[in-house]
Design a protein around this motif. Sequence first.
Motif, PDB file in Angstrom:
ATOM      1  N   GLU A 374       0.836  -1.205   0.000  1.00 53.77           N
ATOM      2  CA  GLU A 374       0.000   0.000   0.000  1.00 53.77           C
ATOM      3  C   GLU A 374       0.872   1.257   0.000  1.00 53.77           C
ATOM      4  O   GLU A 374       0.583   2.224  -0.706  1.00 53.77           O
ATOM      5  CB  GLU A 374      -0.908  -0.025   1.240  1.00 53.77           C
ATOM      6  CG  GLU A 374      -2.181   0.760   1.100  1.00 53.77           C
ATOM      7  CD  GLU A 374      -3.022   0.327  -0.089  1.00 53.77           C
ATOM      8  OE1 GLU A 374      -3.099  -0.889  -0.361  1.00 53.77           O
ATOM      9  OE2 GLU A 374      -3.578   1.220  -0.761  1.00 53.77           O
ATOM     10  N   ILE A 375       1.942   1.186   0.770  1.00 50.16           N
ATOM     11  CA  ILE A 375       2.872   2.327   0.796  1.00 50.16           C
ATOM     12  C   ILE A 375       3.468   2.541  -0.587  1.00 50.16           C
ATOM     13  O   ILE A 375       3.600   3.664  -1.070  1.00 50.16           O
ATOM     14  CB  ILE A 375       4.001   2.076   1.836  1.00 50.16           C
ATOM     15  CG1 ILE A 375       3.400   2.026   3.250  1.00 50.16           C
ATOM     16  CG2 ILE A 375       5.089   3.129   1.748  1.00 50.16           C
ATOM     17  CD1 ILE A 375       4.349   1.510   4.323  1.00 50.16           C
ATOM     18  N   ASP A 376       3.772   1.445  -1.264  1.00 43.82           N
ATOM     19  CA  ASP A 376       4.439   1.527  -2.568  1.00 43.82           C
ATOM     20  C   ASP A 376       3.496   1.919  -3.697  1.00 43.82           C
ATOM     21  O   ASP A 376       3.882   2.645  -4.608  1.00 43.82           O
ATOM     22  CB  ASP A 376       5.064   0.165  -2.931  1.00 43.82           C
ATOM     23  CG  ASP A 376       6.295  -0.127  -2.092  1.00 43.82           C
ATOM     24  OD1 ASP A 376       6.744   0.780  -1.369  1.00 43.82           O
ATOM     25  OD2 ASP A 376       6.796  -1.267  -2.163  1.00 43.82           O
ATOM     26  N   ALA A 383      -1.560   5.381   1.283  1.00 44.22           N
ATOM     27  CA  ALA A 383      -0.148   5.060   1.513  1.00 44.22           C
ATOM     28  C   ALA A 383       0.318   5.650   2.842  1.00 44.22           C
ATOM     29  O   ALA A 383       1.030   5.000   3.619  1.00 44.22           O
ATOM     30  CB  ALA A 383       0.707   5.581   0.369  1.00 44.22           C
ATOM     31  N   GLU A 387       1.600   3.626   6.086  1.00 47.24           N
ATOM     32  CA  GLU A 387       2.908   3.880   6.681  1.00 47.24           C
ATOM     33  C   GLU A 387       2.783   4.040   8.208  1.00 47.24           C
ATOM     34  O   GLU A 387       3.561   3.475   8.975  1.00 47.24           O
ATOM     35  CB  GLU A 387       3.478   5.154   6.071  1.00 47.24           C
ATOM     36  CG  GLU A 387       4.966   5.260   6.170  1.00 47.24           C
ATOM     37  CD  GLU A 387       5.496   6.455   5.386  1.00 47.24           C
ATOM     38  OE1 GLU A 387       4.684   7.150   4.726  1.00 47.24           O
ATOM     39  OE2 GLU A 387       6.708   6.683   5.451  1.00 47.24           O
TER      40      GLU A 387
END
Lengths: 595, 595
Positions: A374-376, A383, A387
Amino acid sequence: MTDTILDRRDLRFQLFDVLDTDSLLSRPRFADHSRETIEAALDTAEKLAQEKFADHNTLCDKEEPAFIDGKVVMRPEVKSAFDAYIEAGFLSARASFEEGGMQLPETAAAACTGMFTCVNPSTTVYPFLTGAAANVIRNFASESLKQRFLLPMMAGRFTGTMALTEPHAGSSLADIRTRALPQDDGSYRIKGNKIYISAGDNELGENIVHLVLAKIPGGPDGVKGISLFVVPKYRLNEQGEPAEHNDVILAGLIHKMGYRGATSTALTFGDNDDCHGYLVGEPHQGLRYMFQMMNEARVAVGYGAALLGYRGYQFSLEYARDRTQGRHAENADFSQPMVPIIEHADVRRLLLTQKAYAEAALAMCFYGYRLVDEIDTGEESDAREAELLLDLLTPVIKTWPSEFGLKANDMAIQIFGGAGYTREYPVEQVWRDNRLNPIHEGTTGIHGLDLLGRKVWQAKSRGLQLLAERIMRDVNATTDSRCVSFAKALQAMLPKIQATTEVAGKLLAEQGPTVGLSNANAYLQLVGHVVAAWMWLRQANAAVSLTAAEDQDFASGKLQAARYFFQWELPRVEVDVQRLLEGDRIFLEMEDRWF
Amino acid sequence: MTDTILDRRDLRFQLFDVLDTDSLLSRPRFADHSRETIEAALDTAEKLAQEKFADHNTLCDKEEPAFIDGKVVMRPEVKSAFDAYIEAGFLSARASFEEGGMQLPETAAAACTGMFTCVNPSTTVYPFLTGAAANVIRNFASESLKQRFLLPMMAGRFTGTMALTEPHAGSSLADIRTRALPQDDGSYRIKGNKIYISAGDNELGENIVHLVLAKIPGGPDGVKGISLFVVPKYRLNEQGEPAEHNDVILAGLIHKMGYRGATSTALTFGDNDDCHGYLVGEPHQGLRYMFQMMNEARVAVGYGAALLGYRGYQFSLEYARDRTQGRHAENADFSQPMVPIIEHADVRRLLLTQKAYAEAALAMCFYGYRLVDEIDTGEESDAREAELLLDLLTPVIKTWPSEFGLKANDMAIQIFGGAGYTREYPVEQVWRDNRLNPIHEGTTGIHGLDLLGRKVWQAKSRGLQLLAERIMRDVNATTDSRCVSFAKALQAMLPKIQATTEVAGKLLAEQGPTVGLSNANAYLQLVGHVVAAWMWLRQANAAVSLTAAEDQDFASGKLQAARYFFQWELPRVEVDVQRLLEGDRIFLEMEDRWF
């Protein structure tokens, strides 16, 4: 013993039923992927793990790396496995197609690499550390350093390490003494001693790239004065080939309880004042850079512990089905054959408990890897939330599987009985290998401090709030009557986390960290068990959605394990809740002289 | 590392403040003993343990006994230690003066032998098994067998073993296949295989006396058809000297996780149909005779586990006081020196928990040994009560220290951190040695069945009633305000034990043992924790009675550990109480195919 590694049925369940990895595959970066390509990658990983990693797991426990004439001497199978891993592309599983990678989501890449950890955690350390060190260089080092070190690392020609710990300081990084003296050419001369450096010497590549924490004289005190350096074992010549020895001396090997196939080294840097280091990024920012590698490593430690928990569970399940002993208690007819020990309730208790621990631990780690994805690749706000949540959960993902995966392994030994205590059977090694996990990358105690002293307060406690929101999302989505009691029990824990957090916050504010953090371990255990229970609610909800006839036994097993966790495990943390609410000072007030 | 073995201050406390061993010394059998003679015996034991046992504990872990040319080859230090132990008279510590013994109470004799187990559990197994086998021969064998075997065993010329387990049957003794064929001369020919026979071959004496369980053809089925035989490694000639080989073949050594200095053997009896065995007592009564040795061994297993729990605690306490790392959380001045890690609350948690486990375990074992003294030298009715109570408590004394001593050792490793995971430090071996204890002499699961399936119902549950009475005696004797809350909490557990026992009894009566015993482990854990809490009440009451100024730190430590146990540990078994009251069937209902 067993031919399966990770239960593929359960892996599919974790990835596609619990986590909805399908939704991830609709994102542009993963557009070329499908369930089929992921299954194919898993097939490759499983086959390679069987063929090149499983063969020497026990062998390298018996014949651990030796320190001979100042060098490390290892079983040749390790290099063969390492090379095959690189060759098959698993070091680049997440890298883009243009870089020659597989462009897999982290969730899927982790499922692949899990195959290797499962069958041989020691050998898998080498590619893991190389990849993690490469990531730090990729993200923070200059183009010139990347050119010289990153490419050969990704090609498996150079291996990587993280060199943090020093003999006198242990977990207290603020107190490291390794020094980096700036030189006119922009490089530094490194001088100091490091210990417990995994893969710190090996016979796998042409060079070893140490990421070394050191202090540049004149910098700030404590952790704020730490910088990060690339320190190769051999300096590179103009062609980028390893040439002169860089004054990194292997002082000795550590003889560990388990994980013996992975070298653990004591290294001396600059004993002859000729150890060249190259600054990564800015001075005094080293710990921040290293934390990327450390956070990755922390999730990986939890994941490794979950996998070994799972491995021991599968070994003992197979044994319990195969080994006959005794009869049902009602049966006094000794002419009848003995029954498999899985028929005995207490053996089923040991199996169900292992299942409850190992599969919650696995789900927790995959949840973490999904946050990485999701962060990426998520929308910006998603994102950012991912984090914050991953930051909060990292100490939990690191410690809960480490503690409970190990407990599971202890139960695996118990099922094997006398046989489990012998080196002729695999489970005692699994326990020994797993015992490192509550220690390295921060002990459980350190992570309690990290969670209660830092993570819950970050971004105005938004991470903790997100955790509660995500849990409530799953609570509210629970409709099946078989799962409603789980959802209620889980929901009831949220005000307890909130209340204990408030008590700790008040103590921290009014009386400082010594008082405020003295029960940090109890808080970590509480949050860990709540997260594990959450993972069981998620698995139970996913299980009742399985409608195919052939899935019903699998689903029943998931529901039974969930029920076990909610009825036999979760209520035990009520004690922690009570003591936290009271602000109990028993550990604080225990005087040294009273022991 | 440490120079002390068992903390002598604590030993005195256990023997004379908690147990009132003085009252024992007024009995005729012990009239020649006093605190001074017991302290003198402890001095001798401690010195001998240091000089002859401690030296090779690590060495024999590294260089375990080897199987060479059909024989066992051992480090010579083991024989030297064994001989010194015999020479010093500890095998005869309880024997009468006329027999050349020390005529010590069991409580004091156990304190002495504990010194040896603490520093070298592996080597101590040899004299322990010899003594235990000798006791069986003394109590049940014919005069002729005693003449030939008992005297050389007591002189350390012959060693002893107990040969129960067979490869296919494990804990299921009803299914043993070893046969004993009667011969015209009154002897038997033994034929069968045994496994996990500790000390089953060794280089310590001239002969090995195996006590072998076997079946005489035509006898009853199951355990009722088991007889007991003396089976020497070498048959004796007319002068009583070992002569011909008796067809007992060492098939191989078991390679254990720990306890490596003690041989664990696979033995083949009568492969050439020439293995002579001599019946002990009556046919088909073998298990009853062996149970004397097994009960003694079960208490000894719990005691060994308690001692290793204590040992790890002391190692980690010393390390925590010595090792500096980090600072108090309020202190950001890195120019100040680091503090010993015992200053950190979480390290104190790990130490206090170990203390709470190890000292309760030790108290529980000494309580058991005190019951043995009561059986031996008490008034008839007291002796009978002691016998019933010891019968009931044996599964608890065997398992609770085994489970919690091991947990304590895990915490000792954690305090050492990375160092604890290495073989350069002592605690990982302590854990590995201790891991055998929840397995041998009946696994924890087996003892749950023994307690709930057998012991609580014996003599119309008089044992359980006695336990409640003894607990109430200590509850009622509690007057100090520092201990009253402990007494109340303990008292509150008694109706819970009663209620869960009734539920189980009803299930057993109405639905049979499979249902009635399916939560036997939870019941064992519940009773175990209540007994441990009782031990803490007794220690707390004894501690507040210490009035000397120099005892106050020691007393404060005892009170703090008691408080820890009552506040952080005892409430956790509420979960077991609830599930037992519900007659929860989760393990029973978990189907094989759901795993």
